[in-house]
Design a protein around this motif. Structure first.
Motif, PDB file in Angstrom:
ATOM      1  N   ASN A  69      -8.936  21.665  32.885  1.00  9.56           N
ATOM      2  CA  ASN A  69      -9.321  21.565  34.295  1.00  9.56           C
ATOM      3  C   ASN A  69     -10.738  22.076  34.522  1.00  9.56           C
ATOM      4  O   ASN A  69     -11.524  21.472  35.265  1.00  9.56           O
ATOM      5  N   ALA A  70     -11.075  23.195  33.888  1.00 11.41           N
ATOM      6  CA  ALA A  70     -12.395  23.802  34.067  1.00 11.41           C
ATOM      7  C   ALA A  70     -13.498  22.872  33.563  1.00 11.41           C
ATOM      8  O   ALA A  70     -14.505  22.654  34.258  1.00 11.41           O
ATOM      9  N   VAL A  71     -13.329  22.333  32.363  1.00  5.09           N
ATOM     10  CA  VAL A  71     -14.332  21.435  31.795  1.00  5.09           C
ATOM     11  C   VAL A  71     -14.450  20.170  32.649  1.00  5.09           C
ATOM     12  O   VAL A  71     -15.549  19.666  32.894  1.00  5.09           O
ATOM     13  N   THR A  72     -13.316  19.677  33.125  1.00  3.47           N
ATOM     14  CA  THR A  72     -13.328  18.491  33.988  1.00  3.47           C
ATOM     15  C   THR A  72     -14.091  18.758  35.277  1.00  3.47           C
ATOM     16  O   THR A  72     -14.923  17.954  35.706  1.00  3.47           O
ATOM     17  N   LEU A  73     -13.834  19.902  35.897  1.00  2.62           N
ATOM     18  CA  LEU A  73     -14.520  20.259  37.144  1.00  2.62           C
ATOM     19  C   LEU A  73     -16.023  20.446  36.931  1.00  2.62           C
ATOM     20  O   LEU A  73     -16.831  20.069  37.781  1.00  2.62           O
ATOM     21  N   LEU A  74     -16.391  21.020  35.801  1.00  2.00           N
ATOM     22  CA  LEU A  74     -17.805  21.255  35.514  1.00  2.00           C
ATOM     23  C   LEU A  74     -18.570  19.959  35.236  1.00  2.00           C
ATOM     24  O   LEU A  74     -19.788  19.921  35.369  1.00  2.00           O
ATOM     25  N   CYS A  75     -17.842  18.923  34.859  1.00  2.00           N
ATOM     26  CA  CYS A  75     -18.499  17.685  34.418  1.00  2.00           C
ATOM     27  C   CYS A  75     -18.283  16.497  35.352  1.00  2.00           C
ATOM     28  O   CYS A  75     -18.777  15.398  35.069  1.00  2.00           O
ATOM     29  N   THR A  76     -17.546  16.695  36.456  1.00  2.00           N
ATOM     30  CA  THR A  76     -17.330  15.607  37.401  1.00  2.00           C
ATOM     31  C   THR A  76     -17.801  16.027  38.789  1.00  2.00           C
ATOM     32  O   THR A  76     -18.007  17.206  39.058  1.00  2.00           O
ATOM     33  N   TYR A  77     -17.945  15.032  39.652  1.00  2.00           N
ATOM     34  CA  TYR A  77     -18.394  15.308  41.020  1.00  2.00           C
ATOM     35  C   TYR A  77     -17.680  14.361  41.977  1.00  2.00           C
ATOM     36  O   TYR A  77     -17.688  13.144  41.782  1.00  2.00           O
ATOM     37  N   LYS A  78     -17.016  14.937  42.953  1.00  3.72           N
ATOM     38  CA  LYS A  78     -16.237  14.162  43.934  1.00  3.72           C
ATOM     39  C   LYS A  78     -15.216  13.249  43.256  1.00  3.72           C
ATOM     40  O   LYS A  78     -14.955  12.122  43.707  1.00  3.72           O
ATOM     41  N   GLY A  79     -14.680  13.741  42.141  1.00  8.84           N
ATOM     42  CA  GLY A  79     -13.577  13.037  41.487  1.00  8.84           C
ATOM     43  C   GLY A  79     -13.939  11.979  40.478  1.00  8.84           C
ATOM     44  O   GLY A  79     -13.074  11.257  39.988  1.00  8.84           O
ATOM     45  N   PHE A  80     -15.230  11.882  40.100  1.00  6.11           N
ATOM     46  CA  PHE A  80     -15.597  10.894  39.078  1.00  6.11           C
ATOM     47  C   PHE A  80     -16.799  11.379  38.272  1.00  6.11           C
ATOM     48  O   PHE A  80     -17.399  12.405  38.578  1.00  6.11           O
ATOM     49  N   LEU A  81     -17.161  10.616  37.236  1.00  7.55           N
ATOM     50  CA  LEU A  81     -18.292  10.978  36.380  1.00  7.55           C
ATOM     51  C   LEU A  81     -19.615  10.716  37.095  1.00  7.55           C
ATOM     52  O   LEU A  81     -19.888   9.588  37.506  1.00  7.55           O
ATOM     53  N   PRO A  82     -20.479  11.730  37.256  1.00  7.97           N
ATOM     54  CA  PRO A  82     -21.783  11.516  37.877  1.00  7.97           C
ATOM     55  C   PRO A  82     -22.760  10.876  36.893  1.00  7.97           C
ATOM     56  O   PRO A  82     -22.788  11.218  35.713  1.00  7.97           O
TER      57      PRO A  82
END
Length: 342
Positions: free
Chosen positions: A156-169
């Motif tokens: 979850n942490a890595v996902t949150l650090l690498c995504t923005y508004k629910g998708f890949l920036p």
């Protein structure tokens, strides 16, 4: 023990340490980021929107993380690349980092090489590639399917650090490698299908290329489409195309009919720019290229740097011993040496 072997051991140790982290404070320590800063970027990521011009008109928007988040993502990118390099399929040619040098392992050239001399070429472009990859898909892969991390909290942490508004920036350094990880099921399914049907398949980011010495039947195309749909991707119909050897075949912008080559128009444009520069001077050549009356010093520098990059691209594709590359590089060196910037 040589330097390469030492680097491999160091990288293996780093990856193993990364994969066994169980607590968020340990992750911030591993990344060498202040705990408060880490927590803030985890919960309140900040991005800015940059617009860059597309080659064929229009604009592409990049979501770029602010400085501290960029630094965190850059460190995560190294670890994720180390992991993906161990499981990467042969069909993938984009965003692969050399563990020793940090340079790309493969390129658009290696991607195109696989399709040289085939009778038929099918090109498919995936629609809205990064934005179509959700945080949910990333999290499920990292924890449930690939078991990259020991617990859901870390995934979850890595996902949150690498995504923005629910998708890949689009502008995050981790987005390319995470897109490769998310595409693993797609690559596996397409590779298996193609191996069973005498088709060569490669992928460079969102560009999917298929080549064969047999015509692509409607049934075959339908089955390829179905695999892509089942893997939750959509096709950009505007870029869907099939070419035979009787017409020009391109893979990631490179011609592959007989060998990997740049388009003739590309070479003609460079030749025209060099000729104009030699005949009329840098200022005139820049003015004609950018459609301006009195180009600034900065614009003239941009023009010369762009021309240099285009010539080096010929060398990358055709080889450093290619006659055209050697000729144009020599002309450029002479012109840049004799030019005086205002």
């Amino acid at each position: 023990m040589d330097k390469i072997e030492v680097n491999k051991i160091v990288n293996a140790s780093k990856l193993n340490q990364f994969r066994t982290i169980e607590l968020l404070d340990k992750l911030s320590c591993f990344l060498k980021v202040n705990t408060e800063v880490f927590s803030n970027r985890l919960n309140y990521p900040v991005y800015t929107t940059n617009r860059i011009p597309k080659k064929k008109g229009g604009w592409r928007e990049l979501l770029v993380p602010e400085t501290e988040l960029m630094r965190i993502q850059s460190k995560l990118n190294v670890c994720l690349q180390l992991y993906f390099n161990k499981i990467k399929p042969d069909c993938v040619h984009g965003f692969l980092m050399n563990e020793r040098t940090g340079e790309e392992l493969r390129s658009i050239v290696s991607n195109a090489q696989a399709h040289v001399g085939k009778s038929f070429l099918l090109n498919i472009d995936l629609k809205n590639f990064f934005p179509s990859i959700s945080a949910k898909r990333i999290n499920e892969l990292l924890h449930d399917k690939l078991s990259l991390f020991p617990n859901e909290k870390m995934a979850n942490a890595v996902t949150l650090l690498c995504t923005y508004k629910g998708f890949l920036p689009t502008g995050a350094p981790t987005s390319p490698v995470l897109s490769n990880i998310v595409c693993l099921p797609l690559d596996y399914e397409l590779s298996t299908y193609c191996e069973n049907n005498q088709i060569t398949y490669t992928r460079y980011a969102d560009d999917l290329s298929f080549s064969s010495n047999r015509y692509f039947s409607e049934k075959c195309i339908s089955e390829i489409r179905q695999i892509i749909k089942e893997q939750q991707f959509a096709i950009n119909e505007k870029k869907f195309r099939i070419n035979s050897r009787k017409s020009q075949q391109r893979v990631t912008g490179l011609v592959v009919n007989n060998k990997v080559n740049v388009d003739r128009t590309y070479i003609k444009t460079i030749r025209a720019c060099l000729h104009n520069w030699k005949l009329n001077g840098l200022e005139h050549a820049t003015a004609k290229h950018y459609f301006v009356i009195a180009p600034s010093t900065e614009e003239q520098a941009q023009f010369s740097n762009k021309l240099k990059g285009q010539i080096e691209f010929i060398g990358m594709v055709r080889g450093k011993k290619d006659e055209i590359y050697i000729k144009y590089k020599g002309e450029f060196k002479y012109l840049i040496g004799s030019s005086v910037f205002p």
